[in-house]
Design an enzyme around this catalytic site. Structure first.
Site, short mmCIF file in Angstrom:
data_model
loop_
_atom_site.label_atom_id
_atom_site.label_comp_id
_atom_site.label_asym_id
_atom_site.label_seq_id
_atom_site.Cartn_x
_atom_site.Cartn_y
_atom_site.Cartn_z
N LYS A 66 4.06 -4.16 1.91
CA LYS A 66 3.83 -3.15 1.23
C LYS A 66 2.79 -3.43 0.27
O LYS A 66 2.10 -2.43 -0.53
CB LYS A 66 5.04 -2.91 0.51
CG LYS A 66 6.40 -2.69 1.26
CD LYS A 66 7.31 -1.62 0.63
CE LYS A 66 8.39 -1.34 1.56
NZ LYS A 66 9.29 -2.45 2.12
C1 LIG Z 1 9.99 -1.75 3.27
C2 LIG Z 1 10.03 -2.98 4.28
C3 LIG Z 1 10.61 -2.46 5.51
C4 LIG Z 1 10.60 -1.07 5.88
O1 LIG Z 1 9.36 -0.25 5.93
P1 LIG Z 1 9.51 1.10 5.91
O2 LIG Z 1 8.27 1.63 5.73
O3 LIG Z 1 10.38 1.61 4.61
O4 LIG Z 1 10.09 1.72 7.11
C5 LIG Z 1 10.68 -3.59 6.49
N1 LIG Z 1 10.23 -4.87 6.24
C6 LIG Z 1 10.09 -5.17 4.97
C7 LIG Z 1 9.83 -6.72 4.97
C8 LIG Z 1 10.08 -4.45 3.90
O5 LIG Z 1 9.68 -4.86 2.68
#
Ligand SMILES: *Cc1c(COP(=O)(O)O)cnc(C)c1O
Length: 434
Positions: free
Chosen positions: A106
């Site tokens: 993210k």
């Molecule tokens: C947010 C997150 C996900 C999921 O990603 P999306 O874009 O919401 O599908 C998977 N793994 C981790 C470590 C995350 O922080």
């Protein structure tokens, strides 16, 4: 380029306007009005993330006030690497997306969004408050990206006791212009509070509010860039498209991969691994789409059972049969996550986080069925963020990467808050008057 609403009832707007608005006025999500087309040859220019990002995103920002700043935005946002590494056997790759400041993928979207919003706010008179609900990783990535930004406050709501200890520490360690609120409720309740604030017209007369959630175009589009880099590198070496297995919650990461494939990058199959929240797996197996409240699992950042980007996936594949054919989707249970972490460590000597483990398990299923294609497992977070789960399963300590160690060494504090909108409203107003 113009962006239109998935619901077709809102005027087309440019990139900056879509980013500032978040949701389209008709309640839909913004999607590109046209899909530019690229081919591998078009990317001869450079192989760094920021060079690829500048080329790939240029058509999306064309005509926008931020277009001229795109190269700088990319240099600022893509300031860490997303290496494609090989583990063990041939044709098995890992796309490591956890080398950013908060050790989860993210960071890519949050840093790009922050680089855009900072530039959009240079002439602003009043401060902007960025309000985010987080199930663990989003909040820290957004806080890190906006920390110290002049004229911007960040307020993060997380469900008290439902994030890992290190996630909780990260959320509270920024201080400065970042406020961390520990809500006595679930992630869904945090999200509902944020939605209520964003829809509160009388509050917005007194302070400027925006969100940085997973539907933001400013997070979605830059996530295409690491898929572009990895698939192009693989294509140059092997003259074959690369297939990806993506740990999935709100479908932000998966939607970015689907867009990258749709604009012509050499990407083959896309497989989505969810945790025990099986809403997508059921739909792709042929059932009706049935969003519902989520259940808690070991892969907490994926505890989603009403994935917010599903509407965008439906826009990209309006025909249901084509949509179901475009992805392989499975739900992975907690005991399979545990087993995958243990067996990957035994086989490769590498520790993986519980989210990444859902994708590893799915890869094992594919291999057992005789699938020999080149697959890249998308590693969404560093295992050291979830050492409470991972260390017991691998029987060894997990080394903490330097950026994470730096955050964990800072003092941290969160304020407790009830699931009560008037208290949140009052807390926000106090900030606006400060
Ligand atoms: C947010 C997150 C996900 C999921 O990603 P999306 O874009 O919401 O599908 C998977 N793994 C981790 C470590 C995350 O922080």
């Amino acid at each position: 380029m113009n962006f239109v609403s998935t619901r077709g009832g809102a005027p087309a707007v440019g990139f900056s306007t879509a980013v500032a608005a978040g949701l389209a006025p008709d309640g839909g999500l913004y999607v590109p009005g046209t899909l530019p087309q690229f081919d591998a040859v078009a990317f001869r220019g450079g192989s760094s993330l920021h060079a690829i990002g500048t080329q790939l995103l240029a058509p999306f920002l064309e005509g926008d006030p931020l277009a001229g700043a795109l190269a700088d935005i990319c240099i600022e946002a893509f300031n860490f690497s997303t290496p494609l590494v090989t583990i063990g056997a041939d044709e098995t790759w890992v796309l490591e997306l956890f080398h950013g400041p908060t050790a989860a993928f993210k960071d890519v979207g949050a840093q790009f969004l922050a680089a855009c919003i900072r530039r959009m706010r240079v002439d602003a008179v009043h401060p902007l408050t960025v309000l985010v609900a987080t199930s663990g990783d989003t909040g820290a990535a957004v806080a890190a990206a906006f920390c110290g930004a002049p004229g911007i406050n960040v307020v993060i709501l997380h469900p008290q006791g439902r994030v890992s200890a290190r996630q909780q520490h990260q959320l509270g360690c920024f201080g400065n212009n970042v406020t961390s609120l520990a809500v006595a409720g679930s992630f869904d309740e945090c999200q509902a509070l944020v939605k209520q604030a964003l829809g509160d017209q009388s509050l917005q007369l007194r302070m400027e509010l925006t969100s940085a959630n997973s539907i933001s175009l400013g997070r979605l589009l830059p996530q295409m860039v690491y898929y572009a880099q990895a698939s192009l590198a693989h294509y140059r070496q092997h003259a074959q498209p690369l297939n990806f297995i993506i740990p999935t919650g709100n479908l932000g990461n998966a939607m970015a991969a689907a867009l990258a494939r749709a604009v012509g990058l050499p990407i083959g199959r896309l497989a989505l691994a969810s945790n025990a929240n099986a809403v997508l797996a059921e739909y792709f197996a042929g059932a009706r789409y049935r969003p519902r409240p989520s259940i808690a699992t070991l892969a907490n950042a994926m505890d989603v059972a009403a994935p917010s980007n599903f509407e965008r996936l439906r826009w990209l594949y309006p025909d249901e049969r084509e949509l179901r054919a475009a992805f392989d989707v499975r739900a992975i249970q907690d005991q399979q996550i545990r087993a995958a972490i243990g067996s990957a460590h035994a086989r490769y000597g590498v520790a993986f986080c519980p989210h990444t483990a859902t994708a590893l398990h799915l890869l094992d299923q594919f291999r057992e069925q005789g699938d020999r294609r080149p697959w890249a497992v998308v590693a969404t977070a560093h295992p050291a963020k979830f050492e409470n789960i991972v260390e017991a399963l691998v029987g060894a300590p997990v080394a903490v990467p330097p950026a994470l160690a730096e955050l964990l060494a800072r003092p941290a504090a969160s304020e407790a808050i009830a699931v009560d909108y008037p208290s949140l409203r009052q807390r926000l107003l106090r900030m606006a008057c400060a």
